[in-house]
Design a protein around this motif. Structure first.
Motif, PDB file in Angstrom:
ATOM      1  N   SER A 107       0.857  -1.819   0.087  1.00  0.00           N
ATOM      2  CA  SER A 107      -0.036  -0.253  -0.123  1.00  0.00           C
ATOM      3  C   SER A 107       0.131   0.368  -0.045  1.00  0.00           C
ATOM      4  CB  SER A 107      -1.042   0.004   1.425  1.00  0.00           C
ATOM      5  OG  SER A 107      -1.541   0.548   1.721  1.00  0.00           O
ATOM      6  N   ASN A 108       0.687   2.559  -0.754  1.00  0.00           N
ATOM      7  CA  ASN A 108       0.577   3.448  -1.052  1.00  0.00           C
ATOM      8  C   ASN A 108      -0.059   4.759  -0.685  1.00  0.00           C
ATOM      9  OD1 ASN A 108       2.964   5.527  -1.205  1.00  0.00           O
ATOM     10  ND2 ASN A 108       3.157   5.138  -2.718  1.00  0.00           N
ATOM     11  N   LYS A 109      -0.483   4.968   0.168  1.00  0.00           N
ATOM     12  CA  LYS A 109      -1.851   6.314   0.786  1.00  0.00           C
ATOM     13  C   LYS A 109      -1.291   7.411  -0.037  1.00  0.00           C
ATOM     14  CE  LYS A 109      -5.347   3.220   2.074  1.00  0.00           C
ATOM     15  NZ  LYS A 109      -6.253   2.767   3.556  1.00  0.00           N
ATOM     16  N   ASN A 110      -0.017   7.216   1.107  1.00  0.00           N
ATOM     17  CA  ASN A 110       0.924   8.844   1.584  1.00  0.00           C
ATOM     18  C   ASN A 110       1.554   9.061  -0.222  1.00  0.00           C
ATOM     19  OD1 ASN A 110       0.158   9.325   3.694  1.00  0.00           O
ATOM     20  ND2 ASN A 110       1.240   7.264   3.672  1.00  0.00           N
ATOM     21  N   LYS A 111       1.603   8.016  -1.042  1.00  0.00           N
ATOM     22  CA  LYS A 111       1.984   8.658  -3.085  1.00  0.00           C
ATOM     23  C   LYS A 111       3.736   8.304  -2.634  1.00  0.00           C
ATOM     24  CE  LYS A 111      -1.841  10.562  -4.419  1.00  0.00           C
ATOM     25  NZ  LYS A 111      -3.236  11.381  -5.137  1.00  0.00           N
ATOM     26  N   LEU A 112       4.352   7.905  -1.457  1.00  0.00           N
ATOM     27  CA  LEU A 112       6.373   7.589  -2.110  1.00  0.00           C
ATOM     28  C   LEU A 112       6.451   7.983  -3.054  1.00  0.00           C
ATOM     29  CD1 LEU A 112       6.446   6.215   1.772  1.00  0.00           C
ATOM     30  CD2 LEU A 112       6.407   8.393   1.418  1.00  0.00           C
ATOM     31  N   THR A 113       8.270   7.678  -3.131  1.00  0.00           N
ATOM     32  CA  THR A 113       8.631   7.750  -4.474  1.00  0.00           C
ATOM     33  C   THR A 113       8.865   6.544  -4.309  1.00  0.00           C
ATOM     34  OG1 THR A 113      10.572   7.996  -3.820  1.00  0.00           O
ATOM     35  CG2 THR A 113       9.289  10.131  -4.891  1.00  0.00           C
ATOM     36  N   SER A 114       9.333   5.764  -5.975  1.00  0.00           N
ATOM     37  CA  SER A 114       9.686   4.449  -6.143  1.00  0.00           C
ATOM     38  C   SER A 114      11.008   4.531  -4.990  1.00  0.00           C
ATOM     39  CB  SER A 114       9.608   4.194  -6.777  1.00  0.00           C
ATOM     40  OG  SER A 114       8.304   3.369  -7.425  1.00  0.00           O
ATOM     41  N   THR A 116      11.933   6.048  -2.187  1.00  0.00           N
ATOM     42  CA  THR A 116      11.878   5.362  -0.927  1.00  0.00           C
ATOM     43  C   THR A 116      10.689   4.039  -0.547  1.00  0.00           C
ATOM     44  OG1 THR A 116      11.298   7.870  -0.785  1.00  0.00           O
ATOM     45  CG2 THR A 116      10.119   7.003   1.020  1.00  0.00           C
ATOM     46  N   ILE A 117       9.715   4.267  -1.277  1.00  0.00           N
ATOM     47  CA  ILE A 117       9.401   2.802  -0.583  1.00  0.00           C
ATOM     48  C   ILE A 117      10.371   1.650  -1.439  1.00  0.00           C
ATOM     49  CG2 ILE A 117       8.518   0.921  -2.019  1.00  0.00           C
ATOM     50  CD1 ILE A 117       5.666   3.093  -3.225  1.00  0.00           C
ATOM     51  N   THR A 118      11.600   1.533  -2.066  1.00  0.00           N
ATOM     52  CA  THR A 118      12.652   0.662  -1.984  1.00  0.00           C
ATOM     53  C   THR A 118      13.425   0.679  -0.769  1.00  0.00           C
ATOM     54  OG1 THR A 118      12.647   0.012  -4.532  1.00  0.00           O
ATOM     55  CG2 THR A 118      14.208   0.061  -3.054  1.00  0.00           C
ATOM     56  N   SER A 119      13.763   2.381  -0.305  1.00  0.00           N
ATOM     57  CA  SER A 119      14.618   2.207   1.119  1.00  0.00           C
ATOM     58  C   SER A 119      13.805   1.513   2.075  1.00  0.00           C
ATOM     59  CB  SER A 119      14.998   3.944   1.217  1.00  0.00           C
ATOM     60  OG  SER A 119      15.466   4.280  -0.403  1.00  0.00           O
ATOM     61  N   ILE A 120      12.478   2.240   2.717  1.00  0.00           N
ATOM     62  CA  ILE A 120      11.950   1.679   3.515  1.00  0.00           C
ATOM     63  C   ILE A 120      11.509   0.222   3.936  1.00  0.00           C
ATOM     64  CG2 ILE A 120       9.738   1.638   4.422  1.00  0.00           C
ATOM     65  CD1 ILE A 120       8.732   3.983   3.325  1.00  0.00           C
ATOM     66  N   ALA A 121      11.446  -0.403   2.504  1.00  0.00           N
ATOM     67  CA  ALA A 121      11.242  -2.491   2.085  1.00  0.00           C
ATOM     68  C   ALA A 121      12.646  -2.567   3.113  1.00  0.00           C
ATOM     69  CB  ALA A 121      11.168  -2.724   0.962  1.00  0.00           C
ATOM     70  N   LYS A 122      14.383  -2.078   2.777  1.00  0.00           N
ATOM     71  CA  LYS A 122      15.099  -3.029   2.312  1.00  0.00           C
ATOM     72  C   LYS A 122      15.595  -2.300   3.618  1.00  0.00           C
ATOM     73  CE  LYS A 122      20.007  -1.915   1.074  1.00  0.00           C
ATOM     74  NZ  LYS A 122      20.789  -1.670  -0.416  1.00  0.00           N
ATOM     75  N   ALA A 123      15.180  -1.225   4.202  1.00  0.00           N
ATOM     76  CA  ALA A 123      15.698  -0.864   6.023  1.00  0.00           C
ATOM     77  C   ALA A 123      15.006  -2.024   6.915  1.00  0.00           C
ATOM     78  CB  ALA A 123      15.129   0.678   6.523  1.00  0.00           C
ATOM     79  N   PHE A 124      13.742  -1.864   6.413  1.00  0.00           N
ATOM     80  CA  PHE A 124      12.822  -3.939   7.309  1.00  0.00           C
ATOM     81  C   PHE A 124      13.784  -4.490   6.981  1.00  0.00           C
ATOM     82  CE2 PHE A 124       9.318  -6.538   8.153  1.00  0.00           C
ATOM     83  CZ  PHE A 124       8.933  -6.291   9.212  1.00  0.00           C
ATOM     84  N   LEU A 125      13.867  -4.947   5.651  1.00  0.00           N
ATOM     85  CA  LEU A 125      14.430  -6.170   5.926  1.00  0.00           C
ATOM     86  C   LEU A 125      15.624  -6.069   6.099  1.00  0.00           C
ATOM     87  CD1 LEU A 125      13.408  -6.717   1.823  1.00  0.00           C
ATOM     88  CD2 LEU A 125      12.049  -7.701   3.749  1.00  0.00           C
ATOM     89  N   SER A 143       0.874  -4.922  -9.034  1.00  0.00           N
ATOM     90  CA  SER A 143       0.546  -3.750  -9.203  1.00  0.00           C
ATOM     91  C   SER A 143       1.624  -3.144  -8.565  1.00  0.00           C
ATOM     92  CB  SER A 143      -0.343  -3.504  -9.218  1.00  0.00           C
ATOM     93  OG  SER A 143      -1.251  -4.136  -7.480  1.00  0.00           O
ATOM     94  N   PHE A 144       1.994  -3.338  -7.508  1.00  0.00           N
ATOM     95  CA  PHE A 144       2.832  -2.829  -6.682  1.00  0.00           C
ATOM     96  C   PHE A 144       4.763  -3.220  -6.638  1.00  0.00           C
ATOM     97  CE2 PHE A 144       4.483  -1.831  -2.588  1.00  0.00           C
ATOM     98  CZ  PHE A 144       3.474   0.089  -2.117  1.00  0.00           C
ATOM     99  N   ILE A 145       4.704  -4.569  -7.150  1.00  0.00           N
ATOM    100  CA  ILE A 145       6.051  -4.624  -7.502  1.00  0.00           C
ATOM    101  C   ILE A 145       7.309  -3.524  -7.905  1.00  0.00           C
ATOM    102  CG2 ILE A 145       5.997  -5.915  -8.971  1.00  0.00           C
ATOM    103  CD1 ILE A 145       8.236  -8.309  -7.823  1.00  0.00           C
ATOM    104  N   GLY A 146       6.414  -3.132  -9.177  1.00  0.00           N
ATOM    105  CA  GLY A 146       7.199  -2.009  -9.683  1.00  0.00           C
ATOM    106  C   GLY A 146       8.115  -0.386  -9.027  1.00  0.00           C
ATOM    107  N   ASN A 147       7.840  -0.370  -8.046  1.00  0.00           N
ATOM    108  CA  ASN A 147       8.168   0.709  -6.695  1.00  0.00           C
ATOM    109  C   ASN A 147       9.472  -0.136  -6.167  1.00  0.00           C
ATOM    110  OD1 ASN A 147       6.185   2.617  -6.453  1.00  0.00           O
ATOM    111  ND2 ASN A 147       4.309   0.185  -6.408  1.00  0.00           N
ATOM    112  N   PHE A 148       9.963  -1.582  -6.447  1.00  0.00           N
ATOM    113  CA  PHE A 148      10.987  -1.940  -5.790  1.00  0.00           C
ATOM    114  C   PHE A 148      11.948  -1.951  -6.499  1.00  0.00           C
ATOM    115  CE2 PHE A 148       7.619  -4.127  -3.253  1.00  0.00           C
ATOM    116  CZ  PHE A 148       7.540  -3.266  -1.872  1.00  0.00           C
ATOM    117  N   SER A 149      13.793  -1.774  -6.268  1.00  0.00           N
ATOM    118  CA  SER A 149      14.536  -2.450  -7.237  1.00  0.00           C
ATOM    119  C   SER A 149      15.581  -2.331  -6.706  1.00  0.00           C
ATOM    120  CB  SER A 149      14.788  -1.144  -8.164  1.00  0.00           C
ATOM    121  OG  SER A 149      15.434   0.157  -7.038  1.00  0.00           O
TER     122      SER A 149
END
Length: 307
Positions: A107-114, A116-125, A143-149
């Motif tokens: 989910s990305n209700k706050n319209k974060l950039t891709s 930022t989303i990648t950085s958040i995911a990486k930090a958690f993992l 539909s969401f996986i394109g946000n990750f790199s």
């Protein structure tokens, strides 16, 4: 990505929304594994009950954290991971769980950039890997996986409610687990239905990329490595590359570190010496920039290696 395969292990994922679950009936229906919601902002009220019930029924158990939209920074992601880990400890610690810990990011209700989303995911993992000494997994939708790199070192659990396999995306070419139905739409269990005895209403249906025996072999004989990742014996067939190692094996073969045969075989000390020496020479060549300085760098490296 690959399609479903006959004989693959079948599983579900649950939270408090499923209410009281009759776990022996679930197990008797051919369900061999379950991912259980542990946290979002707080611990799921059915988490401990579901873990205990599923374990008692003989299912292989994993836990997941649903990343709330309030997590908008790297620091908040690390805090969320720490909260998740505290709940894992409440359930008895990492050794209670058979399957990877999972970050559910969809989910990305706050319209974060891709980025930022990648950085958040990486930090958690990374934080969960550090805290539990196990390699976690990422769950998301096509539909969401394109946000990750740059996250393909982590196994993928993909949600696609369809009979057609997901397409390659964001560097992932294979799924480790596929959530192929939400119980109402999508593909069906091998018996042709989407309902699971012991659960009232719908429940998500999942498939592992391998048999039940391969699932147990991959995740249930854990050995802690120095790199803080629990490695497992992935398959009894030494001539077959395990899905989680396929990309690394392909790269190592292409770069000449291995000959491309017997990927599941035990490595001898002689073979390891060849790999290390080849890597060592390539490293020297890289930092030298040209062959003229190799002899001097070789001498310096020998001094370092002698301590």
């Amino acid at each position: 990505m690959q399609s479903r395969s006959k004989g693959n292990a079948q599983g579900i994922d649950v939270s408090h929304h499923q209410g009281v679950i009759d776990w022996p009936k679930v197990a008797a229906a051919g369900i061999s594994f379950v991912f259980i919601k542990a946290t979002q902002n707080n611990m799921d009220p059915k988490f401990i009950e579901n873990v205990n019930g599923a374990k008692a029924a003989g299912l292989l158990v994993g836990a997941y954290h649903y990343l709330d939209d309030s997590v908008t920074t790297v620091d908040k992601a690390r805090t969320a991971a720490q909260s998740f880990n505290k709940v894992i400890q409440t359930a008895g610690g990492p050794d209670v769980f058979d399957l990877p810990f999972v970050l559910d990011y969809e989910s990305n209700k706050n319209k974060l950039t891709s980025a930022t989303i990648t950085s958040i995911a990486k930090a958690f993992l990374e934080e969960i890997q550090h805290l539990t000494c196990t390699l976690p997994m990422l769950y998301t939708y096509p539909s969401f996986i394109g946000n990750f790199s740059g996250l393909t070192d982590y196994p993928l659990w993909i949600a696609r409610y369809h009979t057609v396999a997901p397409v390659d995306a964001s560097g992932w070419k294979r799924w480790e687990f596929w959530q192929y139905s939400d119980g109402g739409v999508g593909d069906s269990l091998p018996n042709g239905i989407r309902k699971v005895p012991g659960i009232n209403g719908n429940v998500d249906l999942n498939e592992f990329d391998g048999t039940v025996e391969q699932l147990r072999s991959r995740y249930c004989n854990k050995q802690s490595g120095k790199d803080d990742v629990k490695m497992t014996d992935t398959t009894s067939d030494i001539n077959k590359v395990s899905p989680w190692a396929a990309d690394a094996w392909e790269e190592a073969t292409a770069n000449g570190y291995v000959d491309g045969t017997r990927p599941g075989a035990t490595v001898t000390r002689e073979e390891m010496a060849i790999i290390v020496n080849r890597l060592r020479k390539n490293f020297l060549t890289l930092i030298a920039g040209n062959t003229d300085r190799i002899a001097e760098l070789e001498r310096q490296l020998q001094q370092i290696e002698k301590g």
